[in-house]
Scaffold this motif. Structure first.
Motif, PDB file in Angstrom:
ATOM      1  N   THR A 107       0.851  -1.178   0.000  1.00  0.00           N
ATOM      2  CA  THR A 107       0.000   0.000   0.000  1.00  0.00           C
ATOM      3  C   THR A 107       0.889   1.231   0.000  1.00  0.00           C
ATOM      4  OG1 THR A 107      -1.660  -1.177   1.287  1.00  0.00           O
ATOM      5  CG2 THR A 107      -1.800   1.227   1.279  1.00  0.00           C
ATOM      6  N   LYS A 108       0.510   2.218  -0.804  1.00  0.00           N
ATOM      7  CA  LYS A 108       1.226   3.486  -0.822  1.00  0.00           C
ATOM      8  C   LYS A 108       0.438   4.432   0.071  1.00  0.00           C
ATOM      9  CE  LYS A 108       3.732   6.238  -4.126  1.00  0.00           C
ATOM     10  NZ  LYS A 108       4.539   6.702  -3.043  1.00  0.00           N
ATOM     11  N   PRO A 109       0.949   4.723   1.290  1.00  0.00           N
ATOM     12  CA  PRO A 109       0.172   5.529   2.239  1.00  0.00           C
ATOM     13  C   PRO A 109      -0.132   6.948   1.758  1.00  0.00           C
ATOM     14  CG  PRO A 109       2.102   4.572   3.304  1.00  0.00           C
ATOM     15  CD  PRO A 109       2.189   4.275   1.855  1.00  0.00           C
ATOM     16  N   SER A 110       0.741   7.498   0.921  1.00  0.00           N
ATOM     17  CA  SER A 110       0.544   8.862   0.435  1.00  0.00           C
ATOM     18  C   SER A 110       1.139   8.997  -0.955  1.00  0.00           C
ATOM     19  CB  SER A 110       1.221   9.863   1.369  1.00  0.00           C
ATOM     20  OG  SER A 110       1.270  11.145   0.781  1.00  0.00           O
ATOM     21  N   ALA A 111       0.431   9.696  -1.816  1.00  0.00           N
ATOM     22  CA  ALA A 111       0.957   9.948  -3.163  1.00  0.00           C
ATOM     23  C   ALA A 111       2.159  10.877  -3.120  1.00  0.00           C
ATOM     24  CB  ALA A 111      -0.139  10.555  -4.037  1.00  0.00           C
ATOM     25  N   PHE A 112       2.351  11.576  -2.010  1.00  0.00           N
ATOM     26  CA  PHE A 112       3.426  12.562  -1.894  1.00  0.00           C
ATOM     27  C   PHE A 112       4.675  12.016  -1.217  1.00  0.00           C
ATOM     28  CE2 PHE A 112      -0.643  14.830  -1.858  1.00  0.00           C
ATOM     29  CZ  PHE A 112      -0.495  15.513  -3.056  1.00  0.00           C
ATOM     30  N   GLN A 113       4.634  10.773  -0.766  1.00  0.00           N
ATOM     31  CA  GLN A 113       5.787  10.157  -0.120  1.00  0.00           C
ATOM     32  C   GLN A 113       6.265   8.973  -0.938  1.00  0.00           C
ATOM     33  OE1 GLN A 113       4.672   9.053   3.821  1.00  0.00           O
ATOM     34  NE2 GLN A 113       4.349  11.151   4.496  1.00  0.00           N
ATOM     35  N   ARG A 114       7.560   8.755  -0.921  1.00  0.00           N
ATOM     36  CA  ARG A 114       8.135   7.610  -1.610  1.00  0.00           C
ATOM     37  C   ARG A 114       8.267   6.460  -0.609  1.00  0.00           C
ATOM     38  NH1 ARG A 114      13.405   8.910  -4.404  1.00  0.00           N
ATOM     39  NH2 ARG A 114      13.923   9.650  -2.337  1.00  0.00           N
ATOM     40  N   SER A 115       7.125   5.848  -0.306  1.00  0.00           N
ATOM     41  CA  SER A 115       7.138   4.736   0.639  1.00  0.00           C
ATOM     42  C   SER A 115       5.988   3.777   0.348  1.00  0.00           C
ATOM     43  CB  SER A 115       7.051   5.244   2.075  1.00  0.00           C
ATOM     44  OG  SER A 115       5.798   5.810   2.324  1.00  0.00           O
TER      45      SER A 115
END
Length: 150
Positions: free
Chosen positions: A70-78
């Motif tokens: 899961t990508k927790p945020s579109a603005f973070q690379r995690s």
């Protein structure tokens, strides 16, 4: 920890070979069209894809989901990778192409380019992870490297 080398298949390609010392283990193929691909490991193909434009990333074989990210945020690379009902966090270091893998707050692995001039990389991942799941984590990092290069 298992140390693996990711080597681009061709100069201009985002497909990689996974090598352990001198032994070829897997091929990671990225689709040119979408965030999807195929992981070929010992003659067996595993599908990797994103469920929807904002959905989870899936590692699947024979209709069974082996891992999910899961990508927790579109603005973070995690990513939060769910494997064997346990969450791991794969997070990029600031201002770097290096990704670090955490089990809670403990670092348990990393994926890092050998230099800023190459796509060749080294992956250090947990020994208790199956090779398809290790390859999935590598594929997730490559997806981000490809996005950043675009």
């Amino acid at each position: 920890m298992t140390v693996l080398t990711l080597t681009p298949k061709r100069w201009y390609s985002w497909d990689f070979s996974v090598i352990d010392d001198a032994r070829h283990l897997a091929d990671l193929h990225l689709s040119n069209w979408r965030e999807r691909g195929v992981l070929s490991i010992e003659g067996v193909d595993y599908s990797v894809f994103r469920e929807s434009p904002l959905g989870d990333f899936i590692l699947q074989h024979a209709g069974s989901v082996l891992a999910r990210a899961t990508k927790p945020s579109a603005f973070q690379r995690s990513f939060v990778i769910q494997y064997k009902e346990k969450p791991y966090t794969l997070r990029a270091k600031s201002f770097s192409r290096t990704f670090v893998l955490f089990d809670g707050s403990t670092q348990v692995g990393s994926l890092a380019p050998e230099s800023c001039w190459t796509r060749r990389a080294t992956a250090t991942l947990p020994d208790d992870w199956a090779l398809p799941v290790k390859s999935f984590a590598m594929w997730l990092a490559i997806v981000h490297w490809k996005r950043d290069a675009s």
